[in-house]
Design an enzyme around this catalytic site. Structure first.
Site, PDB file in Angstrom:
ATOM      1  N   HIS A 209       0.860  -1.185   0.000  1.00 40.15           N
ATOM      2  CA  HIS A 209       0.000   0.000   0.000  1.00 40.15           C
ATOM      3  C   HIS A 209       0.893   1.229   0.000  1.00 40.15           C
ATOM      4  O   HIS A 209       1.709   1.388   0.903  1.00 40.15           O
ATOM      5  CB  HIS A 209      -0.913  -0.015   1.226  1.00 40.15           C
ATOM      6  CG  HIS A 209      -1.811  -1.203   1.252  1.00 40.15           C
ATOM      7  ND1 HIS A 209      -1.371  -2.446   1.669  1.00 40.15           N
ATOM      8  CD2 HIS A 209      -3.100  -1.348   0.899  1.00 40.15           C
ATOM      9  CE1 HIS A 209      -2.367  -3.308   1.567  1.00 40.15           C
ATOM     10  NE2 HIS A 209      -3.433  -2.667   1.103  1.00 40.15           N
TER      11      HIS A 209
ATOM     12  N   ASP B 260      -6.634 -10.567   0.596  1.00 35.00           N
ATOM     13  CA  ASP B 260      -6.556  -9.137   0.298  1.00 35.00           C
ATOM     14  C   ASP B 260      -6.014  -8.345   1.487  1.00 35.00           C
ATOM     15  O   ASP B 260      -5.516  -8.910   2.459  1.00 35.00           O
ATOM     16  CB  ASP B 260      -7.912  -8.608  -0.177  1.00 35.00           C
ATOM     17  CG  ASP B 260      -8.972  -8.572   0.921  1.00 35.00           C
ATOM     18  OD1 ASP B 260      -8.657  -8.829   2.106  1.00 35.00           O
ATOM     19  OD2 ASP B 260     -10.130  -8.268   0.592  1.00 35.00           O
ATOM     20  N   SER B 261      -6.137  -7.037   1.415  1.00 32.50           N
ATOM     21  CA  SER B 261      -5.620  -6.146   2.462  1.00 32.50           C
ATOM     22  C   SER B 261      -6.220  -6.437   3.832  1.00 32.50           C
ATOM     23  O   SER B 261      -5.593  -6.182   4.862  1.00 32.50           O
ATOM     24  CB  SER B 261      -5.910  -4.690   2.098  1.00 32.50           C
ATOM     25  OG  SER B 261      -5.370  -4.388   0.849  1.00 32.50           O
TER      26      SER B 261
END
Length: 186
Positions: free
Chosen positions: A58, A101-102
């Site tokens: 990110h 995922d995140s």
């Protein structure tokens, strides 16, 4: 789901649809592209591919630190695909992958990828690629609603092993994610 999330989803889908509309301005172009690129990859693949997600990062300039501290950046998962190299040496692939995922939730994605490929060294096994992927994904935090994606692709590889990557654009605290995986051709 709050209003800003609906606006973000609508905006994302709308921009994707506009992009696809510009690329395929008429049905004949779209069908020609399908017939010449995607269909042969499905019907006569040269290779079967194994995808292993490697990293999610990110962009720190686009997030609050407390958010990035909570995010998963080790997207373990797996994927499989079919691929071929065309007469120009460009790569075409159809794939399906699932990864964490995140939020450490499963995210599936399936689609078509294309890369223009360069072999800048005397050793023809070394290759660089730049292209795009178009497909569909679904996320837990969006209630697994299928979402179209149109993203850039880049790669560096040697022989049957390729490190492939994309960048998911976004707004502050949303998107702006570098995602990469290993692709092994068999």
């Amino acid at each position: 789901m709050n209003v800003s999330k609906y606006v973000a989803i609508f905006s994302f889908v709308f921009i994707q649809l506009i992009s696809v509309g510009k690329v395929f301005a008429n049905a004949d172009e779209w069908m020609t592209t399908f017939r010449e690129n995607i269909a042969p990859t499905w019907q006569q693949p040269e290779h079967y591919d194994l995808y292993i997600p490697a990293i999610t990062w990110h962009a720190r300039f686009a997030y609050d630190k407390e958010k990035t501290d909570r995010y998963n950046e080790r997207p373990w998962g797996v994927g499989f695909g079919l691929s071929r190299w065309d007469e120009k040496g460009n790569w075409h692939g159809l794939y399906a992958m699932a990864f964490k995922d995140s939020w450490n939730k499963w995210e599936p994605i399936a689609g078509y990828g294309w890369e223009s490929t360069w072999r800048p060294l005397a050793d023809e096994n070394f290759h660089l690629g730049l292209g795009f992927t178009a497909g569909v994904t679904a996320r837990d935090n969006w209630n697994y609603i299928p979402l179209p994606v149109l993203l850039p692709l880049a790669s560096v590889g040697y022989g049957p092993v390729t490190f492939q990557m994309t960048y998911i654009p976004g707004t502050y605290n949303n998107g702006n994610v570098y995602f990469a995986w290993m692709r092994f051709q068999f």
